[in-house]
Design a protein around this motif. Structure first.
Motif, PDB file in Angstrom:
ATOM      1  N   LEU A 174     -12.283   1.434  10.776  1.00 19.27           N
ATOM      2  CA  LEU A 174     -11.031   0.783  10.408  1.00 19.27           C
ATOM      3  C   LEU A 174      -9.881   1.765  10.217  1.00 19.27           C
ATOM      4  O   LEU A 174      -8.753   1.362   9.939  1.00 19.27           O
ATOM      5  CB  LEU A 174     -11.225  -0.015   9.103  1.00 19.27           C
ATOM      6  CG  LEU A 174     -12.267  -1.132   9.135  1.00 19.27           C
ATOM      7  CD1 LEU A 174     -12.332  -1.821   7.780  1.00 19.27           C
ATOM      8  CD2 LEU A 174     -11.972  -2.146  10.230  1.00 19.27           C
ATOM      9  N   ALA A 175     -10.145   3.068  10.373  1.00 18.55           N
ATOM     10  CA  ALA A 175      -9.118   4.079  10.138  1.00 18.55           C
ATOM     11  C   ALA A 175      -7.822   3.835  10.920  1.00 18.55           C
ATOM     12  O   ALA A 175      -6.726   4.063  10.382  1.00 18.55           O
ATOM     13  CB  ALA A 175      -9.676   5.469  10.448  1.00 18.55           C
ATOM     14  N   PRO A 176      -7.867   3.376  12.185  1.00 17.11           N
ATOM     15  CA  PRO A 176      -6.602   3.135  12.894  1.00 17.11           C
ATOM     16  C   PRO A 176      -5.695   2.114  12.212  1.00 17.11           C
ATOM     17  O   PRO A 176      -4.487   2.108  12.451  1.00 17.11           O
ATOM     18  CB  PRO A 176      -7.070   2.637  14.272  1.00 17.11           C
ATOM     19  CG  PRO A 176      -8.413   3.258  14.452  1.00 17.11           C
ATOM     20  CD  PRO A 176      -9.037   3.223  13.080  1.00 17.11           C
ATOM     21  N   LEU A 177      -6.265   1.249  11.366  1.00 18.22           N
ATOM     22  CA  LEU A 177      -5.442   0.260  10.679  1.00 18.22           C
ATOM     23  C   LEU A 177      -4.521   0.888   9.640  1.00 18.22           C
ATOM     24  O   LEU A 177      -3.560   0.249   9.184  1.00 18.22           O
ATOM     25  CB  LEU A 177      -6.337  -0.789   9.998  1.00 18.22           C
ATOM     26  CG  LEU A 177      -7.174  -1.674  10.922  1.00 18.22           C
ATOM     27  CD1 LEU A 177      -7.963  -2.687  10.113  1.00 18.22           C
ATOM     28  CD2 LEU A 177      -6.309  -2.379  11.956  1.00 18.22           C
ATOM     29  N   LEU A 178      -4.794   2.133   9.260  1.00 18.35           N
ATOM     30  CA  LEU A 178      -3.931   2.820   8.300  1.00 18.35           C
ATOM     31  C   LEU A 178      -2.494   2.912   8.817  1.00 18.35           C
ATOM     32  O   LEU A 178      -1.535   2.888   8.036  1.00 18.35           O
ATOM     33  CB  LEU A 178      -4.469   4.222   8.008  1.00 18.35           C
ATOM     34  CG  LEU A 178      -5.722   4.302   7.133  1.00 18.35           C
ATOM     35  CD1 LEU A 178      -6.349   5.691   7.237  1.00 18.35           C
ATOM     36  CD2 LEU A 178      -5.370   3.986   5.679  1.00 18.35           C
ATOM     37  N   GLU A 179      -2.345   3.016  10.130  1.00 16.86           N
ATOM     38  CA  GLU A 179      -1.014   3.155  10.719  1.00 16.86           C
ATOM     39  C   GLU A 179      -0.130   1.944  10.434  1.00 16.86           C
ATOM     40  O   GLU A 179       1.093   2.045  10.406  1.00 16.86           O
ATOM     41  CB  GLU A 179      -1.124   3.357  12.227  1.00 16.86           C
ATOM     42  CG  GLU A 179      -1.856   4.632  12.626  1.00 16.86           C
ATOM     43  CD  GLU A 179      -2.026   4.752  14.124  1.00 16.86           C
ATOM     44  OE1 GLU A 179      -1.459   3.890  14.854  1.00 16.86           O
ATOM     45  OE2 GLU A 179      -2.708   5.689  14.577  1.00 16.86           O
ATOM     46  N   PRO A 184       4.145   3.321   1.509  1.00 17.25           N
ATOM     47  CA  PRO A 184       3.643   4.707   1.512  1.00 17.25           C
ATOM     48  C   PRO A 184       2.606   4.975   0.425  1.00 17.25           C
ATOM     49  O   PRO A 184       1.630   5.684   0.674  1.00 17.25           O
ATOM     50  CB  PRO A 184       4.906   5.548   1.292  1.00 17.25           C
ATOM     51  CG  PRO A 184       6.037   4.675   1.706  1.00 17.25           C
ATOM     52  CD  PRO A 184       5.621   3.286   1.367  1.00 17.25           C
ATOM     53  N   GLU A 185       2.803   4.441  -0.777  1.00 13.32           N
ATOM     54  CA  GLU A 185       1.864   4.683  -1.860  1.00 13.32           C
ATOM     55  C   GLU A 185       0.525   4.011  -1.576  1.00 13.32           C
ATOM     56  O   GLU A 185      -0.541   4.580  -1.805  1.00 13.32           O
ATOM     57  CB  GLU A 185       2.444   4.166  -3.187  1.00 13.32           C
ATOM     58  CG  GLU A 185       1.480   4.230  -4.369  1.00 13.32           C
ATOM     59  CD  GLU A 185       0.957   5.632  -4.661  1.00 13.32           C
ATOM     60  OE1 GLU A 185      -0.106   5.745  -5.301  1.00 13.32           O
ATOM     61  OE2 GLU A 185       1.603   6.621  -4.250  1.00 13.32           O
ATOM     62  N   GLN A 186       0.571   2.794  -1.057  1.00 11.96           N
ATOM     63  CA  GLN A 186      -0.667   2.100  -0.707  1.00 11.96           C
ATOM     64  C   GLN A 186      -1.398   2.836   0.411  1.00 11.96           C
ATOM     65  O   GLN A 186      -2.626   2.979   0.368  1.00 11.96           O
ATOM     66  CB  GLN A 186      -0.356   0.659  -0.304  1.00 11.96           C
ATOM     67  CG  GLN A 186       0.143  -0.198  -1.455  1.00 11.96           C
ATOM     68  CD  GLN A 186       0.543  -1.593  -1.023  1.00 11.96           C
ATOM     69  OE1 GLN A 186       0.535  -1.927   0.164  1.00 11.96           O
ATOM     70  NE2 GLN A 186       0.927  -2.429  -1.986  1.00 11.96           N
ATOM     71  N   ARG A 187      -0.640   3.310   1.369  1.00  9.95           N
ATOM     72  CA  ARG A 187      -1.263   4.060   2.471  1.00  9.95           C
ATOM     73  C   ARG A 187      -1.922   5.338   1.946  1.00  9.95           C
ATOM     74  O   ARG A 187      -3.025   5.688   2.366  1.00  9.95           O
ATOM     75  CB  ARG A 187      -0.229   4.391   3.534  1.00  9.95           C
ATOM     76  CG  ARG A 187      -0.788   5.169   4.715  1.00  9.95           C
ATOM     77  CD  ARG A 187       0.210   5.244   5.849  1.00  9.95           C
ATOM     78  NE  ARG A 187      -0.309   6.028   6.965  1.00  9.95           N
ATOM     79  CZ  ARG A 187       0.286   6.137   8.143  1.00  9.95           C
ATOM     80  NH1 ARG A 187       1.413   5.490   8.382  1.00  9.95           N
ATOM     81  NH2 ARG A 187      -0.245   6.867   9.105  1.00  9.95           N
ATOM     82  N   ARG A 188      -1.253   6.013   1.016  1.00 10.59           N
ATOM     83  CA  ARG A 188      -1.833   7.235   0.446  1.00 10.59           C
ATOM     84  C   ARG A 188      -3.142   6.930  -0.268  1.00 10.59           C
ATOM     85  O   ARG A 188      -4.134   7.648  -0.116  1.00 10.59           O
ATOM     86  CB  ARG A 188      -0.838   7.869  -0.542  1.00 10.59           C
ATOM     87  CG  ARG A 188      -1.337   9.188  -1.147  1.00 10.59           C
ATOM     88  CD  ARG A 188      -0.572   9.543  -2.393  1.00 10.59           C
ATOM     89  NE  ARG A 188      -0.773   8.575  -3.460  1.00 10.59           N
ATOM     90  CZ  ARG A 188      -1.882   8.531  -4.211  1.00 10.59           C
ATOM     91  NH1 ARG A 188      -2.886   9.367  -3.988  1.00 10.59           N
ATOM     92  NH2 ARG A 188      -1.993   7.620  -5.158  1.00 10.59           N
ATOM     93  N   TRP A 331      -5.274  -2.605  -5.782  1.00 12.72           N
ATOM     94  CA  TRP A 331      -4.530  -1.361  -5.994  1.00 12.72           C
ATOM     95  C   TRP A 331      -4.837  -0.772  -7.371  1.00 12.72           C
ATOM     96  O   TRP A 331      -5.025   0.441  -7.510  1.00 12.72           O
ATOM     97  CB  TRP A 331      -3.029  -1.598  -5.810  1.00 12.72           C
ATOM     98  CG  TRP A 331      -2.727  -2.240  -4.494  1.00 12.72           C
ATOM     99  CD1 TRP A 331      -2.167  -3.459  -4.276  1.00 12.72           C
ATOM    100  CD2 TRP A 331      -3.032  -1.705  -3.192  1.00 12.72           C
ATOM    101  NE1 TRP A 331      -2.085  -3.722  -2.921  1.00 12.72           N
ATOM    102  CE2 TRP A 331      -2.608  -2.658  -2.233  1.00 12.72           C
ATOM    103  CE3 TRP A 331      -3.609  -0.512  -2.743  1.00 12.72           C
ATOM    104  CZ2 TRP A 331      -2.742  -2.463  -0.867  1.00 12.72           C
ATOM    105  CZ3 TRP A 331      -3.747  -0.308  -1.376  1.00 12.72           C
ATOM    106  CH2 TRP A 331      -3.319  -1.272  -0.458  1.00 12.72           C
ATOM    107  N   GLY A 332      -4.936  -1.620  -8.384  1.00 13.53           N
ATOM    108  CA  GLY A 332      -5.317  -1.133  -9.708  1.00 13.53           C
ATOM    109  C   GLY A 332      -6.753  -0.656  -9.746  1.00 13.53           C
ATOM    110  O   GLY A 332      -7.091   0.305 -10.456  1.00 13.53           O
TER     111      GLY A 332
END
Length: 351
Positions: A174-179, A184-188, A331-332
């Motif tokens: 699933l790594a390509p879905l990071l794009e 930005p914070e969620q992606r990090r 996220w939490g």
């Protein structure tokens, strides 16, 4: 395997024309001789109805996504039949044959789509995600999960090794879905979580595997507080697959994590999950290595859930409320895992 291959397995990425309740009522009557009123449930990849008969009986009619292969449906049905045979007290739905003795069959719906239908018994009670639970009741949930594992330990089927996006053993696909993660914070956070999984992947690859339910979420557990057994139904075998025993347990624990961990931080996100684990361990054993990895696998499921739902909501915006219903809480939960070292997380569930 590419991310698109993973994401499309099990009908996740396939659009279709949905069936309406009136058509479902007619289908139940014509195919199964069950005449009643159909009520549609919110689902992710198929059409599911409760059929209420005038005499008080209730049934579940599932009509598969047209893209779902017959072998996948047969796999799910065979699992339920096998559990019934090995441990009849485990409350899984009973599959009802049509007039020709078939447990699932092809139909053509009014939209001209060729789909697979099956009828099952209805589990009376309340979905666990719609009610609370105490420690003793959560132990009952863990006991049923363990009993299902043992009931399935000798089960095999040609469809068991399918690749599912929701199966954490394939998280790196699933790594390509990071794009596509715009915040930005969620992606990090997701990149950091993915990195932790990647570092542990060699250990995860060595874990014990068998066919398992793989989606012991609160929405798939039906309960009754008035009954001593508490759990009255385990539903939705759509994500069942041959996967790690530890992954199956981690999914159950994920769904006991606090939903408001960011607004109300806690020292132990597994406070309720420990009750489930205690019940599980009263029936089945886990190795020390599995106990070390289960917290990381729980975190990995949070990562997978965010990546899949953020991607899917762009593909199917009309179903956004259902797709995103559990994403925001993650996220939490990720905050909790990522604020601790790998070793600290590993030790979380050790005796």
């Amino acid at each position: 395997m590419s991310v698109l291959d993973v994401s499309s397995e099990g009908g996740l990425a396939a659009a279709y024309i949905s069936m309406e309740p009136n058509e479902a009522s007619s289908l139940a009557a014509e195919v199964y001789g069950i005449r009643g009123t159909a009520t549609k449930f919110a689902t992710e990849k198929d059409d599911t109805f409760r059929i209420n008969v005038d005499d008080g009986r209730k049934f579940i009619l599932k009509v598969a996504n047209p893209s779902e292969d017959e072998s996948e449906i047969d796999f799910q049905v065979a699992m339920m039949v096998h559990i019934e045979d090995r441990d009849p007290e485990v409350p899984v739905p009973r599959v009802i044959a049509d007039g020709q003795g078939r447990l699932h069959r092809y139909i053509e719906d009014q939209a001209g789509q060729r789909r697979i239908a099956r009828l099952m018994t209805y589990a009376e009670g309340t979905p666990l995600d719609s009610t609370g639970s105490n420690a003793q009741e959560r132990e009952k949930v863990g006991e049923i999960l363990a009993r299902m594992r043992y009931a399935l330990e000798d089960f095999t089927h040609p469809g068991e090794s399918r690749v599912l996006a929701w199966d954490v053993q394939h998280l790196l696909n699933l790594a390509p879905l990071l794009e596509g993660v715009e915040n930005p914070e969620q992606r990090r956070q997701l990149e950091q979580g993915m990195g932790r999984y990647e570092a542990l992947a060699p250990q995860i690859a060595k874990l014990r595997r068998q066919v398992l339910h793989n989606d012991f979420s609160k929405s798939n557990i039906v309960v009754d507080h008035e009954l001593s057994e508490f759990v009255t139904g385990i539903i939705d075998f759509g994500d069942s697959v041959r996967t790690a025993v530890a992954i199956d347990v981690s999914t159950a624990l994920l769904n006991q994590l606090p939903r408001d961990a960011r607004e109300n931080p806690v020292d132990d996100v597994f406070a309720h999950g420990r009750d489930v684990l205690r019940g599980y361990l009263s029936i089945a054993e886990l190795t020390e290595q599995e106990l070390l990895l289960i917290p990381h696998l729980t975190m990995s499921r949070v990562v997978a859930r965010a990546l899949i739902t953020l991607w899917r909501v762009k593909q199917f915006p009309e179903n956004a409320a259902y797709i995103m219903r559990n994403t925001e809480q993650g996220w939490g939960q990720l905050d909790w895992f990522l604020s601790r070292t790998v070793d600290e997380v590993s030790a979380t569930l050790l005796p």
